[in-house]
Every structure is written in structure tokens, then in C-alpha cells.
Design an enzyme around this catalytic site. Structure first.
Site, PDB file in Angstrom:
ATOM      1  N   ARG A  74     -73.345  68.672-115.242  1.00 40.92           N
ATOM      2  CA  ARG A  74     -71.172  69.408-114.561  1.00 40.92           C
ATOM      3  C   ARG A  74     -70.813  69.716-115.922  1.00 40.92           C
ATOM      4  O   ARG A  74     -69.674  69.521-115.427  1.00 40.92           O
ATOM      5  CB  ARG A  74     -71.610  68.079-113.272  1.00 40.92           C
ATOM      6  N   GLY A 110     -71.410  76.125-108.132  1.00 40.16           N
ATOM      7  CA  GLY A 110     -70.387  76.025-106.430  1.00 40.16           C
ATOM      8  C   GLY A 110     -69.754  76.500-107.191  1.00 40.16           C
ATOM      9  O   GLY A 110     -69.240  77.242-107.974  1.00 40.16           O
ATOM     10  N   THR A 113     -68.900  75.838-110.747  1.00 38.60           N
ATOM     11  CA  THR A 113     -69.344  75.999-111.861  1.00 38.60           C
ATOM     12  C   THR A 113     -68.539  78.020-111.601  1.00 38.60           C
ATOM     13  O   THR A 113     -68.164  78.610-112.566  1.00 38.60           O
ATOM     14  CB  THR A 113     -71.051  76.593-111.374  1.00 38.60           C
ATOM     15  N   THR A 133     -74.231  75.968-103.157  1.00 37.64           N
ATOM     16  CA  THR A 133     -73.355  74.118-102.229  1.00 37.64           C
ATOM     17  C   THR A 133     -73.687  74.430-101.167  1.00 37.64           C
ATOM     18  O   THR A 133     -74.303  74.809-100.146  1.00 37.64           O
ATOM     19  CB  THR A 133     -71.949  74.455-103.067  1.00 37.64           C
ATOM     20  N   ASP A 135     -72.593  72.063 -98.896  1.00 42.24           N
ATOM     21  CA  ASP A 135     -71.364  71.843 -98.585  1.00 42.24           C
ATOM     22  C   ASP A 135     -70.525  73.556 -98.054  1.00 42.24           C
ATOM     23  O   ASP A 135     -70.083  72.823 -97.135  1.00 42.24           O
ATOM     24  CB  ASP A 135     -69.883  71.569 -99.523  1.00 42.24           C
ATOM     25  N   GLY A 178     -69.911  65.992 -97.832  1.00 46.22           N
ATOM     26  CA  GLY A 178     -68.695  67.284 -97.781  1.00 46.22           C
ATOM     27  C   GLY A 178     -66.969  66.753 -97.443  1.00 46.22           C
ATOM     28  O   GLY A 178     -66.469  66.214 -97.420  1.00 46.22           O
ATOM     29  N   GLU A 230     -67.853  62.827 -95.540  1.00 42.40           N
ATOM     30  CA  GLU A 230     -67.305  61.947 -96.415  1.00 42.40           C
ATOM     31  C   GLU A 230     -66.164  61.855 -96.642  1.00 42.40           C
ATOM     32  O   GLU A 230     -65.595  61.116 -97.215  1.00 42.40           O
ATOM     33  CB  GLU A 230     -68.365  62.036 -98.233  1.00 42.40           C
ATOM     34  N   TYR A 297     -78.321  61.703-101.644  1.00 45.21           N
ATOM     35  CA  TYR A 297     -78.889  62.913-102.222  1.00 45.21           C
ATOM     36  C   TYR A 297     -80.030  63.749-101.485  1.00 45.21           C
ATOM     37  O   TYR A 297     -80.511  64.266-101.729  1.00 45.21           O
ATOM     38  CB  TYR A 297     -79.387  62.493-103.539  1.00 45.21           C
TER      39      TYR A 297
END
Length: 373
Positions: A74, A110, A113, A133, A135, A178, A230, A297
Site C-alpha cells: 500500500r 483501486g 493506486t 477493488t 468495494d 465497504g 463497515e 478478509y
């Protein structure tokens, strides 16, 4: 003529990444005669010039594999942790790009990136981005790699939790990924028949949630399954976040902006237990035992479903065609079933939220699914 290209995966892993690497690689190498190398562990591997050669042999057999054979991270281009300090790696990455005589870099990732891809483009590197992603919150594309598989996994979880909720007369809250957008929770909630769906875009009133549960009890249904994104929040917390965002926007000095950001970070940290807090409150207010299941995950792992393999292969091949044609500075998106090129400047930093009048929201209401409002 394009001769040599690098590809990398960055951000969280998602089902379909390997299918996209394969789709791009097979088209690039086989159709366009491009030499392809894969940088390991995302942006960090690019900065450190760690790569492997990708040919027909190394691309074979990865279509159905989950995760990414290239590894991921990341890291940010402009703020990478090096030792005990953060450094802007733009110039170093440009030197790696030139040293390897690359004509383009392909990034799979995503929203974060996409911002990194734009930074690389501005640094003088030709970039093509492929959207990934679970999401499904990348602005400018109808679909993103990984979403279809995650939707299947989350839907099955909602399905399975119904039997336990019914047998034990419980409220079961299933937390689905999410943080900013509720596409996954909304889709899985509808497909799995959740009784209530809570998403970030529609702040909920706990009294309305209780009202829905009590209505079900009057109908003899002494259980409820709640799909919770979430990032779902109640109306009070949503107001506090709006105020925190406004304070950041209105800050007139670096010091006040840092203080405002720290305040928002504290709010965000306090929200991590929100689903458990909601479960405790619902148990007290309804008298029904409440339990929480966090998918976490699990939603990102395993073999990609056919829809993700197809999407990843299509976008990968379209990306190879764009690179071969000298088209860079774009994301390969899907629009109305077609692959299209969208300028990175138009999508970087933007989030595709669920519109409150979206067809999925209307459908949920029509089948009497509570949304907490």
C-alpha cells in the site's frame, strides 16, 4: 513502437488480479510482441527495481488463482516509508523506468493506486491503470475486478446466517467490507435476503432499525439478519463527520489543518467498534439476543468467479491494446458493457458512492428491506 512494459499490482488483494495479469500479458506478448516484466510488491517493488520476466510460461495456470502472483503493498509514490522517514520516490521510480527502457507501466489497483498512477504520469512515466477493488467504488467505471466474487461470498454468508438467526431467535449483524461506499453490503443484502441493510450513504436512525425488528416480531418473525457495511453510521455520527470534514476544509494554517485531521482520526478510530455497539443497543432495545459476524478478509480471498475472470481478461486485453496504440494516462473502464479509456485526471481521488436514488436502493425498499431511515 512499444517494446517493453512493466506491470504491477497495488493496494489490497482481490480475486481476479491474476486473471488481469494474464489477460494483459497474453495480449501484450502474443498479439503485440511486447516484452513484459512484473514488478514485485506494488509501488515499493517498482521503486526498488525488483521484477520478474513474464512470458507465456509464467502466465500459464494463474487464471483461477486468487491473490496476486506479483505481491502487493500500500505504499504511496510521494510518501514512501524508507527507514525512519517518508520520501518522495517519483524521481527514483523515473530512473528505474528509464533504466529498464520501459515504454509504459500498467497498474492494477483501486482508488489509492489510481492516485499513484496519476503521480507517475505527472513524473513523466506512461501509465495505464486497470480498476480493482471488491468495494466497487472506483469512479468512472461500472464494474471493478474483484467485486463479483466478493458479492458471491458475502451473499452466501447472509444466506447461511439466516438459519442460525431463525433457529435461535436472534438478531445477527453481518459486517461487510465497504468503508466509504456500500455497494457490497447493499448488493449482498438484497441477494441474500437481509431484513435490514445499513450503508454509509444512508445514515441510520437506531429507532427506525428497532421499529423494523419489532414489526417483524409482530408478524411472528422473532429474528432478523442485518447486513452492515463497515462504514455504516448513525445520523449523529454522520453529522460529527460532516463537521470534522468542514473543519479540515476551512483550516487556514498547517497547524489548524493537522489538528482538524487529528480530530477526524479520533472519530474514525472510535467508530471501529460501531457494529458491536449497535448489536448491544439492539439487544437492549428489542430483548432479542444479538450477535455479530465480521466477514473481513474472507471476502477478498479464493478463486475468482467467472464474472471476475471475464472482466479481468477483457480489461487486461483492452489495456494491452491501449498500450500498443500509444494510449496512456488512462484507466481502462467498463461503460455499458464496453471497455473505454477514461483519463486518470478525471477519476483519481474520486469515490463512486451509492446514489440514494439508485435502482438497488429502490429495489431494497420495494421488497420491504429496512434501510434504517
Amino acid at each position: 513502437m512499444v517494446k517493453r512494459v512493466g506491470i504491477l499490482t497495488a493496494g489490497g488483494d482481490a480475486p481476479g488480479l491474476n486473471a488481469a495479469i494474464r489477460g494483459f500479458g497474453r495480449a501484450a506478448v502474443g498479439e503485440y510482441g511486447i516484452e513484459l516484466i512484473g514488478f514485485l510488491d506494488g509501488i515499493r517493488g517498482l521503486a526498488e527495481n525488483r521484477f520478474v520476466t513474464l512470458d507465456s510460461s509464467s502466465l500459464s495456470g494463474i487464471l483461477t488463482q486468487g491473490g496476486t502472483v506479483l505481491g502487493t503493498s500500500r505504499d504511496k509514490v510521494h510518501r514512501m516509508q524508507v527507514g525512519e522517514s517518508e520520501k518522495d520516490m517519483s524521481e527514483k521510480i523515473l530512473k528505474v523506468y528509464e533504466k529498464n527502457k520501459l515504454d509504459a507501466i500498467v497498474t492494477l489497483g483501486g482508488g489509492g493506486t489510481a492516485k499513484n498512477a496519476l503521480r507517475l504520469q505527472k513524473a513523466g512515466i506512461n501509465v495505464v491503470h486497470l480498476p480493482k477493488t471488491i468495494d466497487n467504488d472506483i469512479w468512472g467505471t461500472d464494474n471493478s475486478i474483484g467485486f463479483a466474487t466478493a458479492l458471491e461470498i458475502a451473499t452466501e454468508a447472509v444466506d447461511r446466517l439466516h438459519s442460525t438467526a431463525h433457529s435461535h431467535h436472534r438478531i445477527i449483524l453481518v459486517e461487510i467490507m465497504g468503508h466509504r461506499a456500500g455497494w457490497l453490503a447493499l448488493g449482498a443484502g438484497i441477494a441474500g435476503g437481509a431484513d435490514i441493510i445499513l450503508i454509509p450513504e444512508i445514515p441510520y436512525n437506531i429507532e427506525k432499525v428497532v421499529e423494523k425488528i419489532e414489526h417483524r416480531k409482530k408478524l411472528g418473525k422473532h429474528f432478523s439478519v442485518i447486513a452492515v457495511a463497515e462504514g455504516a453510521m448513525d445520523v449523529e455520527y454522520a453529522q460529527r463527520i460532516r463537521i470534522a470534514d468542514q473543519l479540515i476544509k476551512d483550516a487556514d494554517s498547517p497547524e489548524t489543518k493537522a489538528l482538524a485531521k487529528h480530530n477526524k482520526d479520533r472519530l474514525t478510530d472510535a467508530h471501529r467498534e460501531a457494529t458491536f455497539d449497535l448489536a448491544r443497543k439492539l439487544e437492549t432495545m428489542t430483548g432479542l439476543e444479538s450477535r455479530v459476524t465480521i466477514l473481513g478478509y474472507v471476502q477478498r480471498g479464493g478463486t475468482p468467479v467467472g464474472a471476475d475472470r471475464l472482466l479481468a481478461t477483457r480489461l487486461g486485453a483492452a489495456g494491452a491494446a491501449a498500450v500498443a496504440d500509444g494510449i496512456t494516462g488512462v484507466m481502462i473502464a467498463t461503460k455499458g458493457g464496453n471497455a473505454v479509456n477514461v483519463p486518470l485526471e478525471k477519476i483519481a481521488g474520486k469515490v463512486k458512492f451509492v446514489p440514494t436514488d439508485h435502482e438497488w436502493v429502490k429495489t431494497a425498499r420495494e421488497v420491504e428491506t429496512g434501510l434504517g431511515d
